[in-house]
Motif scaffolding. Structure first.
Motif, short mmCIF file in Angstrom:
data_model
loop_
_atom_site.label_atom_id
_atom_site.label_comp_id
_atom_site.label_asym_id
_atom_site.label_seq_id
_atom_site.Cartn_x
_atom_site.Cartn_y
_atom_site.Cartn_z
N ILE A 191 -21.12 40.27 70.07
CA ILE A 191 -20.29 39.07 70.15
C ILE A 191 -18.88 39.49 70.53
N LEU A 192 -18.36 38.85 71.56
CA LEU A 192 -16.96 38.98 71.92
C LEU A 192 -16.28 37.71 71.42
N GLN A 193 -15.40 37.85 70.43
CA GLN A 193 -14.70 36.67 69.92
C GLN A 193 -13.33 36.59 70.58
N THR A 194 -13.01 35.39 71.05
CA THR A 194 -11.73 35.20 71.70
C THR A 194 -10.89 34.16 70.97
N GLU A 195 -9.59 34.27 71.16
CA GLU A 195 -8.67 33.23 70.76
C GLU A 195 -7.63 33.16 71.88
N PHE A 196 -7.33 31.96 72.32
CA PHE A 196 -6.39 31.76 73.43
C PHE A 196 -6.85 32.53 74.66
N ASP A 197 -8.19 32.58 74.84
CA ASP A 197 -8.80 33.15 76.03
C ASP A 197 -8.77 34.68 76.09
N GLU A 198 -8.34 35.34 75.00
CA GLU A 198 -8.33 36.81 74.97
C GLU A 198 -9.24 37.32 73.87
N VAL A 199 -9.88 38.46 74.11
CA VAL A 199 -10.78 39.06 73.12
C VAL A 199 -9.95 39.57 71.94
N VAL A 200 -10.30 39.10 70.74
CA VAL A 200 -9.58 39.51 69.53
C VAL A 200 -10.48 40.24 68.52
N LYS A 201 -11.80 40.11 68.71
CA LYS A 201 -12.72 40.76 67.77
C LYS A 201 -14.03 41.07 68.50
N PHE A 202 -14.66 42.18 68.10
CA PHE A 202 -15.94 42.59 68.67
C PHE A 202 -16.93 42.80 67.53
N GLU A 203 -18.13 42.26 67.70
CA GLU A 203 -19.17 42.44 66.69
C GLU A 203 -20.41 43.01 67.38
N ILE A 204 -21.10 43.89 66.66
CA ILE A 204 -22.33 44.47 67.18
C ILE A 204 -23.30 44.66 66.02
N GLY A 205 -24.54 44.30 66.26
CA GLY A 205 -25.56 44.44 65.23
C GLY A 205 -26.72 45.29 65.69
N ALA A 206 -27.43 45.83 64.73
CA ALA A 206 -28.64 46.60 65.04
C ALA A 206 -29.65 45.68 65.71
N ILE A 207 -30.39 46.23 66.64
CA ILE A 207 -31.38 45.47 67.39
C ILE A 207 -32.62 45.22 66.52
N ILE A 208 -33.14 44.01 66.64
CA ILE A 208 -34.39 43.64 65.97
C ILE A 208 -35.45 43.55 67.06
N ASN A 209 -36.55 44.29 66.89
CA ASN A 209 -37.57 44.34 67.93
C ASN A 209 -38.54 43.16 67.87
#
Length: 145
Positions: free
Chosen positions: A116-134
């Motif tokens: 997940i790329l989270q933005t505020e005011f059109d700019e990336v402010v946070k990055f989230e990554i999770g383990a893959i579920i098969n």
């Protein structure tokens, strides 16, 4: 800090246990349990929060980061316009995003890489990554001791 799609960030690899993370980065600035009894580690200097899933033998399964040092495919992603980040990701085959809006924030979710790329005011402010579920609905743990 290098983002390793489907694996983690920097030395953090999905499937690590708390002691593995402490060995790599020292004690967290804060640790607590969330409402599901998952263990959360917070490292202020790394600007990263990690979740160890209770139902998965307390393995590292999710990361939320906001460090300006985050790099994906050699490019910085934080504090950049989302359109520019998406343009950098397109040649790497990352083009499909589901978009959600919350007040001034927008989330751009790519399910294939569970990011997940989270933005505020059109700019990336946070990055989230999770383990893959098969396809068997099981986590694909990447960490091997």
């Amino acid at each position: 800090m290098k983002i390793n799609l489907k694996s983690g960030i920097d030395k953090l690899i999905f499937g690590m246990k708390q002691n593995d993370v402490i060995t790599a980065y020292g004690k967290p600035n804060k640790d607590y349990k969330d409402e599901d009894d998952n263990v959360i580690f917070v490292y202020n200097n790394l600007k990263i929060r990690m979740t160890f899933y209770k139902d998965e033998e307390l393995r590292l399964g999710y990361l939320v980061a906001s460090s300006s040092d985050l790099e994906l495919f050699g490019s910085k992603i934080m504090n950049r316009k989302i359109a520019d980040v998406k343009k950098d990701l397109a040649p790497k085959g990352i083009t499909k995003f589901t978009q959600e809006e919350f007040d001034t924030f927008e989330n751009y979710f790519n399910e294939e890489n569970w990011i997940i790329l989270q933005t505020e005011f059109d700019e990336v402010v946070k990055f989230e990554i999770g383990a893959i579920i098969n396809s068997k609905d099981e986590f694909e743990w990447k960490f091997k001791k």
